[in-house]
Structures are given as structure tokens and as C-alpha cells.
Scaffold this motif. Structure first.
Motif, PDB file in Angstrom:
ATOM      1  N   ILE A 130       4.009  11.757  -4.052  1.00 46.22           N
ATOM      2  CA  ILE A 130       3.251  10.433  -4.552  1.00 46.22           C
ATOM      3  C   ILE A 130       4.519   9.956  -5.503  1.00 46.22           C
ATOM      4  O   ILE A 130       4.633   8.541  -5.512  1.00 46.22           O
ATOM      5  N   ALA A 131       5.384  10.713  -6.033  1.00 43.17           N
ATOM      6  CA  ALA A 131       6.400   9.992  -7.055  1.00 43.17           C
ATOM      7  C   ALA A 131       7.550   9.279  -5.998  1.00 43.17           C
ATOM      8  O   ALA A 131       7.702   7.970  -6.237  1.00 43.17           O
ATOM      9  N   ILE A 132       7.744   9.559  -4.556  1.00 40.62           N
ATOM     10  CA  ILE A 132       8.769   8.685  -3.824  1.00 40.62           C
ATOM     11  C   ILE A 132       7.991   7.502  -3.532  1.00 40.62           C
ATOM     12  O   ILE A 132       8.509   6.517  -3.325  1.00 40.62           O
ATOM     13  N   VAL A 153       7.831   1.624  -3.834  1.00 37.53           N
ATOM     14  CA  VAL A 153       6.777   0.235  -3.889  1.00 37.53           C
ATOM     15  C   VAL A 153       7.346  -0.380  -5.043  1.00 37.53           C
ATOM     16  O   VAL A 153       7.670  -1.668  -4.855  1.00 37.53           O
ATOM     17  N   PHE A 154       7.250   0.322  -6.141  1.00 37.44           N
ATOM     18  CA  PHE A 154       7.600  -0.528  -7.538  1.00 37.44           C
ATOM     19  C   PHE A 154       9.134  -0.763  -7.675  1.00 37.44           C
ATOM     20  O   PHE A 154       9.329  -1.765  -8.134  1.00 37.44           O
ATOM     21  N   GLY A 155       9.963   0.107  -7.424  1.00 41.19           N
ATOM     22  CA  GLY A 155      11.328   0.128  -7.177  1.00 41.19           C
ATOM     23  C   GLY A 155      11.808  -0.970  -6.615  1.00 41.19           C
ATOM     24  O   GLY A 155      12.776  -1.949  -7.029  1.00 41.19           O
ATOM     25  N   GLY A 156      11.117  -1.014  -5.214  1.00 50.05           N
ATOM     26  CA  GLY A 156      11.810  -2.049  -4.141  1.00 50.05           C
ATOM     27  C   GLY A 156      11.213  -3.504  -4.789  1.00 50.05           C
ATOM     28  O   GLY A 156      11.872  -4.568  -4.638  1.00 50.05           O
ATOM     29  N   GLY A 195      13.417  -8.637  -7.858  1.00 51.46           N
ATOM     30  CA  GLY A 195      13.399  -9.593  -8.964  1.00 51.46           C
ATOM     31  C   GLY A 195      11.906  -9.630  -9.486  1.00 51.46           C
ATOM     32  O   GLY A 195      11.787 -10.636 -10.359  1.00 51.46           O
ATOM     33  N   GLY A 196      11.140  -9.030  -8.873  1.00 52.21           N
ATOM     34  CA  GLY A 196       9.783  -9.017  -9.518  1.00 52.21           C
ATOM     35  C   GLY A 196       9.567  -8.167 -10.804  1.00 52.21           C
ATOM     36  O   GLY A 196      10.395  -7.267 -10.779  1.00 52.21           O
ATOM     37  N   HIS A 197       8.443  -8.464 -11.198  1.00 49.95           N
ATOM     38  CA  HIS A 197       8.140  -7.828 -12.406  1.00 49.95           C
ATOM     39  C   HIS A 197       6.589  -6.869 -12.240  1.00 49.95           C
ATOM     40  O   HIS A 197       5.774  -7.412 -11.561  1.00 49.95           O
ATOM     41  N   PRO A 198       7.022  -5.613 -12.355  1.00 50.75           N
ATOM     42  CA  PRO A 198       5.945  -4.385 -12.011  1.00 50.75           C
ATOM     43  C   PRO A 198       4.563  -5.057 -12.511  1.00 50.75           C
ATOM     44  O   PRO A 198       3.413  -4.470 -11.877  1.00 50.75           O
ATOM     45  N   GLY A 199       4.599  -5.604 -13.840  1.00 45.00           N
ATOM     46  CA  GLY A 199       3.452  -6.007 -14.259  1.00 45.00           C
ATOM     47  C   GLY A 199       2.558  -6.830 -13.463  1.00 45.00           C
ATOM     48  O   GLY A 199       1.365  -7.038 -13.877  1.00 45.00           O
ATOM     49  N   ALA A 200       3.174  -7.717 -12.915  1.00 54.38           N
ATOM     50  CA  ALA A 200       2.556  -8.613 -11.901  1.00 54.38           C
ATOM     51  C   ALA A 200       1.659  -8.080 -11.002  1.00 54.38           C
ATOM     52  O   ALA A 200       0.704  -8.800 -10.588  1.00 54.38           O
TER      53      ALA A 200
END
Length: 246
Positions: free
Chosen positions: A9-11, A16-19, A24-29
Motif C-alpha cells: 500500500i505504501a509503495i 502515484v502521489f510522488g510521481g 510539478g503537480g500538487h497532490p491536493g489537486a
């Protein structure tokens, strides 16, 4: 605790969020409550429509196996069966009655009780195999709700995307609402595909693996109990059961 599941789950989340963040994306989006409601609500509704309530509830309860799988120590069970075989061969099957009270597993308890009651080995095997078949069928039905969710979620995500695009098209003249509609469209697709491939389908396959393992252990117990009922040499029984331990 199944640390493989935790690590997996962690990986998956980190990838996904790290990539996304590296680009340059914001995870909040990616946090969109409307899209999540469409995908989760639609998926749950579809699964409920196809599944009896008992099957649905069982599948939800089985989800905890992903982190806390059923404890089945095959090696310890082989030792117990070998010990019971020695006692039965030395002092008779009735002496095993004192061992029944300390058993927590209902299947093993019932099997040993049948041995103590002097049930014929062929009848003993038949009764316990019916229990195994029922157990496997029931729990595989529970696992299938996650498999079904994995099939429905991407389609519901596309449905959410179309709904978002419809909203966007209706508000071409209003940039404030236009952006919200487009956000729902794309994020709904991400939720549908992401939940299916990172959660629902892996959960279904993990549950199937755990069910198969439990069935194998029960088949091992039947083999051992039938051997005791036949009065076989305990060493022969133990040696045969070692083949089930993987």
C-alpha cells in the motif's frame, strides 16, 4: 500483521502521489470529494445490486484479512495431530476426548469429536469435506464482491468523467464553473482506475490466496484425522502431513 500488505500500500501511494509531485503537480489537486462520491457510491451500489446482503457483508468483514490474516500454523497442527495419533494408538480413541475442550477452531474441534465418537473413516472424510466445500464457496463469494468492485469502478469513473464534461460544456461562458467540471471529469477517472487496480482487485486476489491456504490446511486436518481413525502409525501420519506444510 501482514507487513507485505502495508508495504505494498505504501509503495503504491508513494509511486502515484510522488510521481505526480515530481511532475510539478500538487497532490491536493487529486483530492476531489465529488468525484470520490460518484465513484465509491456508484461502485458500492452496483456491487450491492448484484450481491446478496450476506455475501456483501462477509466480503467487507474479510477485508481485515489483508492486514490481519487468519492465523494457521500448519507445522504446529501437524505436531498436534501426531501427538493425538500417538495417544489414540496407545490408549484408544476415547482418550482424545480430554483434548477437545482446548481446541478453539470449530472445524478441528468437530473433526476430533467425530473421531472420538468412533465415526467410520469414510464417513468422517465425507462430512468434513462437505464443510470444506461450504467454507470455500461461502468465502469465495465474499472475495468476489471486491473483484466485482474492481470491474465496476473504472466504468463508474468514466461515467463521472462524462458527467464532469457535461457540466463543463454547460458552463463554457463561466470560467469558475468550467474548471470545477473539468476537475471532476479527470479526477473521477483517476479514482475509478486507481481504486480498481490499486485496491479492489489486489484485495480480491489476496483474499483468494488466503482462502486457498485455509482450504489446504483443512484438507491436511482431514487427512490427519482420517489417519488417526484408521489407526495408522503416527509417524506415517506426521510424515504425510509434512507435505502440506509450505
Amino acid at each position: 500483521m501482514d507487513f507485505n500488505s502495508v508495504i505494498g500500500i505504501a509503495i503504491a501511494l508513494a509511486a502515484v502521489f510522488g510521481g505526480y509531485a515530481l511532475e510539478g503537480g500538487h497532490p491536493g489537486a487529486l483530492v476531489q470529494s465529488t468525484a470520490l462520491a460518484i465513484v465509491l457510491g456508484g461502485t458500492v451500489g452496483a456491487v450491492l445490486l448484484q450481491s446478496p446482503l450476506r455475501q456483501f457483508v462477509l466480503g467487507i468483514r474479510m477485508a481485515r484479512w489483508i492486514l490481519i490474516p487468519p492465523t494457521l500454523d500448519a507445522a504446529a497442527l501437524v505436531e498436534h495431530i501426531g501427538r493425538w495419533g500417538t495417544v489414540a494408538r496407545k490408549d484408544g480413541l476415547l482418550t482424545l476426548d480430554s483434548h477437545i475442550e482446548g481446541i478453539d477452531d470449530p472445524f478441528l474441534k468437530k473433526g476430533l469429536q467425530l473421531v472420538v465418537d468412533g465415526t467410520a473413516p469414510t464417513e468422517l472424510k465425507r462430512v468434513l469435506e462437505v464443510e470444506i466445500d461450504t467454507f470455500e464457496d461461502l468465502h469465495r463469494q465474499g472475495a468476489r464482491i471486491w473483484e466485482a468492485a474492481g470491474g465496476y469502478a473504472p466504468t463508474i469513473g468514466i461515467l463521472g468523467a462524462v458527467m464532469g464534461l457535461i457540466q463543463a460544456m454547460e458552463n463554457l461562458s463561466d470560467p469558475a464553473h468550467l474548471g470545477a467540471g473539468i476537475a471532476v471529469a479527470f479526477v473521477a477517472t483517476i479514482y475509478g482506475v486507481g481504486l480498481a487496480n490499486l485496491a479492489f482487485l489486489p484485495i480480491a486476489n489476496k483474499l483468494k490466496t488466503l482462502i486457498s491456504r485455509q482450504v489446504l490446511i483443512r484438507e491436511m486436518l482431514v487427512d490427519g484425522l482420517v489417519g488417526i481413525a484408521h489407526g495408522e502409525n503416527p509417524r506415517l501420519i506426521t510424515g504425510r502431513l509434512q507435505g502440506y506444510v509450505v
